[in-house]
Design a protein around this motif. Structure first.
Motif, PDB file in Angstrom:
ATOM      1  N   THR A   4     -19.766  -3.133  -7.391  1.00  0.00           N
ATOM      2  CA  THR A   4     -19.020  -3.962  -8.329  1.00  0.00           C
ATOM      3  C   THR A   4     -18.197  -4.959  -7.525  1.00  0.00           C
ATOM      4  OG1 THR A   4     -17.589  -3.914 -10.283  1.00  0.00           O
ATOM      5  CG2 THR A   4     -16.987  -2.439  -8.479  1.00  0.00           C
ATOM      6  N   THR A   5     -17.677  -5.963  -8.181  1.00  0.00           N
ATOM      7  CA  THR A   5     -16.838  -6.951  -7.516  1.00  0.00           C
ATOM      8  C   THR A   5     -15.417  -6.801  -8.042  1.00  0.00           C
ATOM      9  OG1 THR A   5     -18.697  -8.460  -7.278  1.00  0.00           O
ATOM     10  CG2 THR A   5     -16.485  -9.400  -7.046  1.00  0.00           C
ATOM     11  N   ILE A   6     -14.489  -6.586  -7.117  1.00  0.00           N
ATOM     12  CA  ILE A   6     -13.077  -6.445  -7.455  1.00  0.00           C
ATOM     13  C   ILE A   6     -12.306  -7.368  -6.530  1.00  0.00           C
ATOM     14  CG2 ILE A   6     -11.095  -4.887  -7.627  1.00  0.00           C
ATOM     15  CD1 ILE A   6     -13.127  -2.563  -7.889  1.00  0.00           C
ATOM     16  N   ALA A   7     -11.495  -8.241  -7.108  1.00  0.00           N
ATOM     17  CA  ALA A   7     -10.689  -9.198  -6.339  1.00  0.00           C
ATOM     18  C   ALA A   7     -11.567  -9.994  -5.368  1.00  0.00           C
ATOM     19  CB  ALA A   7      -9.559  -8.492  -5.603  1.00  0.00           C
ATOM     20  N   GLY A   8     -12.773 -10.339  -5.811  1.00  0.00           N
ATOM     21  CA  GLY A   8     -13.660 -11.134  -4.981  1.00  0.00           C
ATOM     22  C   GLY A   8     -14.391 -10.367  -3.895  1.00  0.00           C
ATOM     23  N   SER A  26      -8.998  -3.269   1.430  1.00  0.00           N
ATOM     24  CA  SER A  26      -8.028  -4.186   2.047  1.00  0.00           C
ATOM     25  C   SER A  26      -6.762  -4.168   1.199  1.00  0.00           C
ATOM     26  CB  SER A  26      -8.590  -5.609   2.106  1.00  0.00           C
ATOM     27  OG  SER A  26      -8.729  -6.130   0.790  1.00  0.00           O
ATOM     28  N   ASP A  27      -5.677  -4.713   1.717  1.00  0.00           N
ATOM     29  CA  ASP A  27      -4.437  -4.785   0.935  1.00  0.00           C
ATOM     30  C   ASP A  27      -4.666  -5.562  -0.363  1.00  0.00           C
ATOM     31  OD1 ASP A  27      -3.097  -3.307   2.847  1.00  0.00           O
ATOM     32  OD2 ASP A  27      -1.769  -4.937   3.478  1.00  0.00           O
ATOM     33  N   ASP A  28      -5.421  -6.671  -0.301  1.00  0.00           N
ATOM     34  CA  ASP A  28      -5.696  -7.455  -1.513  1.00  0.00           C
ATOM     35  C   ASP A  28      -6.433  -6.621  -2.551  1.00  0.00           C
ATOM     36  OD1 ASP A  28      -4.548  -9.703  -0.397  1.00  0.00           O
ATOM     37  OD2 ASP A  28      -6.456 -10.613   0.186  1.00  0.00           O
ATOM     38  N   THR A  31      -4.062  -4.128  -4.133  1.00  0.00           N
ATOM     39  CA  THR A  31      -3.218  -4.772  -5.146  1.00  0.00           C
ATOM     40  C   THR A  31      -3.965  -4.895  -6.459  1.00  0.00           C
ATOM     41  OG1 THR A  31      -2.012  -6.009  -3.446  1.00  0.00           O
ATOM     42  CG2 THR A  31      -1.943  -6.888  -5.685  1.00  0.00           C
ATOM     43  N   GLU A  32      -5.232  -5.297  -6.399  1.00  0.00           N
ATOM     44  CA  GLU A  32      -6.029  -5.455  -7.615  1.00  0.00           C
ATOM     45  C   GLU A  32      -6.357  -4.103  -8.248  1.00  0.00           C
ATOM     46  OE1 GLU A  32      -8.087  -7.288 -10.760  1.00  0.00           O
ATOM     47  OE2 GLU A  32      -6.472  -7.912  -9.433  1.00  0.00           O
ATOM     48  N   LEU A  33      -6.676  -3.105  -7.440  1.00  0.00           N
ATOM     49  CA  LEU A  33      -6.946  -1.770  -7.979  1.00  0.00           C
ATOM     50  C   LEU A  33      -5.720  -1.244  -8.719  1.00  0.00           C
ATOM     51  CD1 LEU A  33      -8.904  -0.250  -4.960  1.00  0.00           C
ATOM     52  CD2 LEU A  33      -9.848  -0.777  -7.228  1.00  0.00           C
ATOM     53  N   ALA A  34      -4.550  -1.460  -8.142  1.00  0.00           N
ATOM     54  CA  ALA A  34      -3.303  -1.034  -8.803  1.00  0.00           C
ATOM     55  C   ALA A  34      -3.117  -1.775 -10.128  1.00  0.00           C
ATOM     56  CB  ALA A  34      -2.118  -1.271  -7.879  1.00  0.00           C
ATOM     57  N   ARG A  35      -3.359  -3.073 -10.113  1.00  0.00           N
ATOM     58  CA  ARG A  35      -3.216  -3.862 -11.335  1.00  0.00           C
ATOM     59  C   ARG A  35      -4.146  -3.341 -12.429  1.00  0.00           C
ATOM     60  NH1 ARG A  35      -5.349  -7.343 -14.395  1.00  0.00           N
ATOM     61  NH2 ARG A  35      -7.241  -7.634 -13.174  1.00  0.00           N
ATOM     62  N   LEU A  36      -5.355  -2.951 -12.046  1.00  0.00           N
ATOM     63  CA  LEU A  36      -6.325  -2.454 -13.022  1.00  0.00           C
ATOM     64  C   LEU A  36      -5.856  -1.185 -13.729  1.00  0.00           C
ATOM     65  CD1 LEU A  36      -9.657  -3.054 -11.072  1.00  0.00           C
ATOM     66  CD2 LEU A  36      -8.833  -4.299 -13.100  1.00  0.00           C
ATOM     67  N   ILE A  37      -4.972  -0.415 -13.085  1.00  0.00           N
ATOM     68  CA  ILE A  37      -4.442   0.795 -13.733  1.00  0.00           C
ATOM     69  C   ILE A  37      -2.982   0.618 -14.162  1.00  0.00           C
ATOM     70  CG2 ILE A  37      -6.100   2.369 -12.661  1.00  0.00           C
ATOM     71  CD1 ILE A  37      -3.877   3.174 -10.657  1.00  0.00           C
ATOM     72  N   GLY A  38      -2.538  -0.640 -14.201  1.00  0.00           N
ATOM     73  CA  GLY A  38      -1.221  -0.944 -14.754  1.00  0.00           C
ATOM     74  C   GLY A  38      -0.052  -0.736 -13.819  1.00  0.00           C
ATOM     75  N   ILE A  39      -0.292  -0.818 -12.516  1.00  0.00           N
ATOM     76  CA  ILE A  39       0.782  -0.612 -11.546  1.00  0.00           C
ATOM     77  C   ILE A  39       0.972  -1.876 -10.714  1.00  0.00           C
ATOM     78  CG2 ILE A  39       1.473   0.670  -9.470  1.00  0.00           C
ATOM     79  CD1 ILE A  39      -0.006   3.091 -10.650  1.00  0.00           C
ATOM     80  N   VAL A  94      -5.957   3.633  -5.618  1.00  0.00           N
ATOM     81  CA  VAL A  94      -5.381   2.398  -5.096  1.00  0.00           C
ATOM     82  C   VAL A  94      -5.620   2.271  -3.598  1.00  0.00           C
ATOM     83  CG1 VAL A  94      -3.201   1.143  -4.710  1.00  0.00           C
ATOM     84  CG2 VAL A  94      -3.653   2.210  -6.935  1.00  0.00           C
ATOM     85  N   ALA A  95      -5.597   3.402  -2.881  1.00  0.00           N
ATOM     86  CA  ALA A  95      -5.795   3.393  -1.433  1.00  0.00           C
ATOM     87  C   ALA A  95      -7.274   3.301  -1.043  1.00  0.00           C
ATOM     88  CB  ALA A  95      -5.181   4.651  -0.819  1.00  0.00           C
ATOM     89  N   GLY A  96      -8.164   3.305  -2.035  1.00  0.00           N
ATOM     90  CA  GLY A  96      -9.582   3.188  -1.741  1.00  0.00           C
ATOM     91  C   GLY A  96     -10.187   4.428  -1.128  1.00  0.00           C
ATOM     92  N   LEU A  97      -9.641   5.585  -1.506  1.00  0.00           N
ATOM     93  CA  LEU A  97     -10.075   6.866  -0.926  1.00  0.00           C
ATOM     94  C   LEU A  97     -10.664   7.778  -1.996  1.00  0.00           C
ATOM     95  CD1 LEU A  97      -6.937   7.452   1.294  1.00  0.00           C
ATOM     96  CD2 LEU A  97      -9.168   6.552   2.021  1.00  0.00           C
TER      97      LEU A  97
END
Length: 104
Positions: A4-8, A26-28, A31-39, A94-97
């Motif tokens: 999938t594509t997330i934050a480009g 990545s940090d970017d 940030t987008e993963l957090a936004r997707l879950i409302g954080i 959010v940490a990609g783990l």
């Protein structure tokens, strides 16, 4: 694994949306993963996210809520305040783990 594509970023994810390749994070993207879950990530959030990533690199598995709390000195109540509902699962996302062992 689905891609999938997330934050480009094109990333590989499992059926729950967790990254299957932590090296794609990545940090970017965090940030987008957090936004997707409302954080919206604050410095306190980033401290925990970066701890999880460093700990995963050394331990080879995602830290449990108890480990995050004891190793960072963050009370469990604060983890629930920062990542409401299911903090261990949300922090890992959010940490990609991968989800921590025992996390539903």
């Amino acid at each position: 694994m689905p891609t999938t594509t997330i934050a480009g970023h094109a990333v590989e994810v499992n059926d729950e949306g967790f990254l299957t390749r932590p090296d794609q994070w990545s940090d970017d993207l965090g940030t987008e993963l957090a936004r997707l879950i409302g954080i919206e990530l604050s410095d306190d959030h980033w401290k925990l996210v970066h701890f999880l990533r460093d700990d995963f690199a050394h331990q080879g598995e995602t830290a449990t809520l108890r480990r995050v709390s004891t190793q960072t000195g963050t009370p469990i109540k604060s983890l629930f305040d920062l990542f409401p509902g299911k903090p261990a699962k949300k922090m890992a996302y959010v940490a990609g783990l991968p989800k921590p062992k025992g996390c539903v």
